[in-house]
Design an enzyme around this catalytic site. Structure first.
Site: not given
Length: 176
Positions: A96-97
């Site tokens: 994530y990210s």
């Protein structure tokens, strides 16, 4: 005296040969590596919902958080080490990210270490949400989410796309 020596050596020999078999027997069918976004506390961060959904879809599966700030080399090291211990386990990567960025680079290249050989072959599915390294149009790219500076929207990818991501992972893992 000889009987005592033989008695002591026999259990050591049995234990020594049982070790690797026991380790392999405890390997799960699926193992999930997750890496969180920069601002989240230790663990899976915003990707926790997806990581937990994948784990629930495969009873007996295991999961492990990788610290995004340790970079791509940490992903390569963790996946390679896992694969050497459990060569038949199907591996799923969820990032994530910033966590997506290090997973992307470990799997697809771009900077630092890259997965190779059997460790690469063991990765059956990968989800990178909010990956700042994303390049549109690559053959492995199903789609991406772009919040365009909206932090609230950036934190909602699992809520918005989690079921679609889970279905994608299941399709690939089940086909492998």
């Amino acid at each position: 005296m000889k009987l005592t020596t033989t008695f002591v050596l026999l259990p050591i020999h049995i234990l020594a040969s049982a070790g690797p078999l026991q380790e392999r027997q405890s390997c799960p069918k699926v193992h999930i590596f997750g890496a969180r976004e920069t601002t989240a506390p230790p663990g899976y961060g915003t990707s926790a919902g997806l990581v937990n959904s994948i784990a629930a879809a495969y009873p007996g599966s295991t999961k492990e958080a990788i610290v995004a700030s340790q970079g791509t080399a940490a992903v390569v090291r963790a996946v390679t080490n896992w694969n050497s211990r459990c060569p038949d386990t199907k591996i799923v990567l969820v990032g994530y990210s910033q966590g997506g960025q290090i997973m992307d680079r470990a799997l697809c290249g771009g900077a630092g270490a890259t997965l190779t050989g059997n460790a690469l072959k063991a990765v059956k599915a990968a989800i990178f949400m909010g990956d700042p390294h994303n390049v549109v149009g690559l053959p492995y790219n199903v789609g991406t989410c772009r919040a365009k500076g909206d932090a609230n929207s950036h934190q909602q990818y699992v809520n918005k796309y989690g079921q679609q991501a889970l279905a994608f992972v299941k399709k690939l893992v089940d086909a492998a």
